[in-house]
Scaffold this motif. Sequence first.
Motif, short mmCIF file in Angstrom:
data_model
loop_
_atom_site.label_atom_id
_atom_site.label_comp_id
_atom_site.label_asym_id
_atom_site.label_seq_id
_atom_site.Cartn_x
_atom_site.Cartn_y
_atom_site.Cartn_z
N ASP A 80 0.86 -1.19 0.00
CA ASP A 80 0.00 0.00 0.00
C ASP A 80 0.91 1.24 0.00
O ASP A 80 1.70 1.43 0.92
N ALA A 81 0.77 2.06 -1.05
CA ALA A 81 1.64 3.25 -1.17
C ALA A 81 1.43 4.23 -0.03
O ALA A 81 2.30 5.04 0.28
N THR A 82 0.27 4.14 0.63
CA THR A 82 -0.02 5.08 1.72
C THR A 82 0.36 4.49 3.07
O THR A 82 0.20 5.13 4.09
N GLU A 83 0.82 3.24 3.07
CA GLU A 83 1.11 2.58 4.34
C GLU A 83 2.41 1.77 4.25
O GLU A 83 2.40 0.58 3.93
N PRO A 84 3.53 2.45 4.48
CA PRO A 84 4.84 1.80 4.29
C PRO A 84 5.03 0.53 5.10
O PRO A 84 5.81 -0.34 4.72
N GLU A 85 4.30 0.39 6.21
CA GLU A 85 4.47 -0.82 7.03
C GLU A 85 4.09 -2.08 6.26
O GLU A 85 4.48 -3.18 6.61
N SER A 86 3.30 -1.90 5.19
CA SER A 86 2.88 -3.07 4.40
C SER A 86 4.08 -3.72 3.70
O SER A 86 4.00 -4.87 3.28
N ILE A 87 5.19 -2.98 3.57
CA ILE A 87 6.40 -3.57 2.97
C ILE A 87 7.03 -4.55 3.96
O ILE A 87 7.54 -5.59 3.57
N THR A 88 6.94 -4.21 5.23
CA THR A 88 7.51 -5.08 6.27
C THR A 88 6.85 -6.46 6.21
O THR A 88 7.49 -7.48 6.47
N THR A 89 5.55 -6.48 5.87
CA THR A 89 4.83 -7.75 5.76
C THR A 89 5.49 -8.65 4.72
O THR A 89 5.62 -9.86 4.92
N SER A 92 8.44 -10.34 6.11
CA SER A 92 8.08 -11.48 6.97
C SER A 92 7.70 -12.69 6.12
O SER A 92 8.08 -13.83 6.43
N ILE A 93 6.95 -12.47 5.03
CA ILE A 93 6.52 -13.59 4.18
C ILE A 93 7.75 -14.28 3.59
O ILE A 93 7.85 -15.51 3.58
N LEU A 94 8.69 -13.47 3.11
CA LEU A 94 9.87 -14.06 2.47
C LEU A 94 10.78 -14.76 3.47
O LEU A 94 11.45 -15.74 3.14
N GLN A 95 10.76 -14.26 4.71
CA GLN A 95 11.54 -14.94 5.75
C GLN A 95 10.93 -16.31 6.03
O GLN A 95 11.62 -17.30 6.21
#
Lengths: 158, 469
Positions: A80-89, A92-95
């Motif tokens: 979500d371009a408006t919610e940078p924390e969504s990149i952190t997700t 986690s998925i790739l980990q």
Amino acid sequence: MKSKKICMIGRFAVGKTSLVDRFVKNHFSEKYQTTVGVGISTKIIDENTKFIIWDIAGFEKENHYKPYLRGAHAIIYVVDATEPESITTLDSILQDSPELADIPSVCFINKSDLTNEIQWQDAFDEKLAKITTQCFWTSAKTGEDVETGFNALNHQLL
Amino acid sequence: MSLPNHITEKIHQHYQASNWCLITLDQNNQIVQINSKASKELNIKNQEQDIREALPLLATESLNESFFLPFYNHDQFVYDVHFIVEPKFKYLIMVPIDLVHQQVQYKQQKAHIEQIEKIRFKTLLAALELAQEELINANDAKSFYISALSHEMGNPLNAIKGYNNLLQNNAIEINKATTVIEKNVNKLNQIITQALDYDNKNSHHNKSVFKPHQMVNELINDFKLQAQQKSIKLSNQMDKGLAISSHQTKWQQILTNLISNAIKYTESGSVTIKSIIKDSHLFIDIIDTGCGISDEFQSNLFKAWSRERKSEAKGNGIGLVISKMLAEQLSADLLLLKTSPAGSTFRLKFPYENIVSRKHILLVDDDQDCLALFEYYLTQARHHVTTANNIDAMAEQLKSKTFDVLITDLNLGESKATEIFTLINNSAKLKIVITANPTTQITEQLYQTGFDLVLSKPLNQLDLVNSVA
């Protein structure tokens, strides 16, 4: 015609279902409805390829999303371009599923129409560059670059 | 061909359900049986259909191994999908879980909306915190700015007050006192102009050429009263011929602060201002015989609001900060060169390229008064000036020598300087022409001829000296 399993992955409420709806039905709804489990849609891309798009529920720790990824030909990561924390997700998925790194993929940076709310920094591009090779600023609402993104993925699969 | 008992029992136990979609496949993945629920809900009309075509869910599956998929959304129904491979047949069992799905979806949707609200609140809070921090910083900057302004105004006000007192006590000649007072009123005016410039980022005051020796002399005069009160000797050891091209007002403020501080922290002895040109730099040292600066305090020296309480001197410790800031604006550096209980030396390090180099100038004008005046202006700025008062004398000079700069009036008696431009061009690096009739047309023609600069009369010292620099 070959069927290709494409999995949509990302945090909840980033717009995965809306992107699929825009791509498959050319439709958009403002109403937010959480996906539980998986929804499957199909779209013929060209005379040789049919996309079987698996719209997987937003990643959360208690979600058993792994069974849905089995046999995937390609991944569409959505943030979500408006919610940078969504990149952190995505991190986690790739980990959790490092095998995904070997599958062709693109990333949709969605909600690009919300120009006043976009919170983006160069560092996020660098983060995404470690996850996938192509990113598209998409808007499920306006349709901006949604088709372009899916076509780019098809090109990777050729 | 019915579902083996052990599978049926398991599903019963797990789901407490008895009605599910069931499709039985043979080992070649051909549909051998389909129950009515599956046929209706999955829209599979006959057994001839390719199961992978009929169900996108299976489109990319090998169908050689068992698998389980929870919460598969198919049209308006939601199922748990069990694909079971047995020795003889394969079974696709889709157990409706709509009620469970509704409950889970309700719960998750509620949690997601709450989480979205939390994220929005967090973002809003972060933006508010940032705005608050910016406000605090702006407020601090404003406080610093006001203090700096009042500090800078303190020295000229002090001089005005002191000389005014002398006047009231008839202890000084009126002329002398008013000169000092007027000069300090001008300084105040400059500080206010600079303050306005600081506030208006688009405003830039041009550089000018000036002599630091002269500036120090004037400052020494301003500080004479303060120095006399402590019997401190003020000594100007600046190079008399040195001229620099820079922002004069900023230089004046820096030197004012440094000399003021030196006097403040010196109880007796001397304050010396000295210039050194070395290693492509101009160094200006302010040397005092004061109390020195402690080791601990040296690290805080250029920080606002820090002042060592070693003297009775009043102040808020902002002068050095301002001076350092101004020096940086001039591409210069201000540092504490050395300090001991016997005194301190502050050093201004200034890049050499701003020092106005001595140039050999051929100055030509047929008006003797103008020639003499312009010669005076240029020699004051250390330049070596050769003069000529007609075109023949100019040609004579140009044939025998080369010059760094040629400055000539356009009209030289009956002749015009442009008549011998080829000669001028061969013998002078910088070619400046002066005209009393600077119309756009004439100015353009002169530039087209090849002159580097066109000046117009009347011409003041600053404009003339700057044109050469």
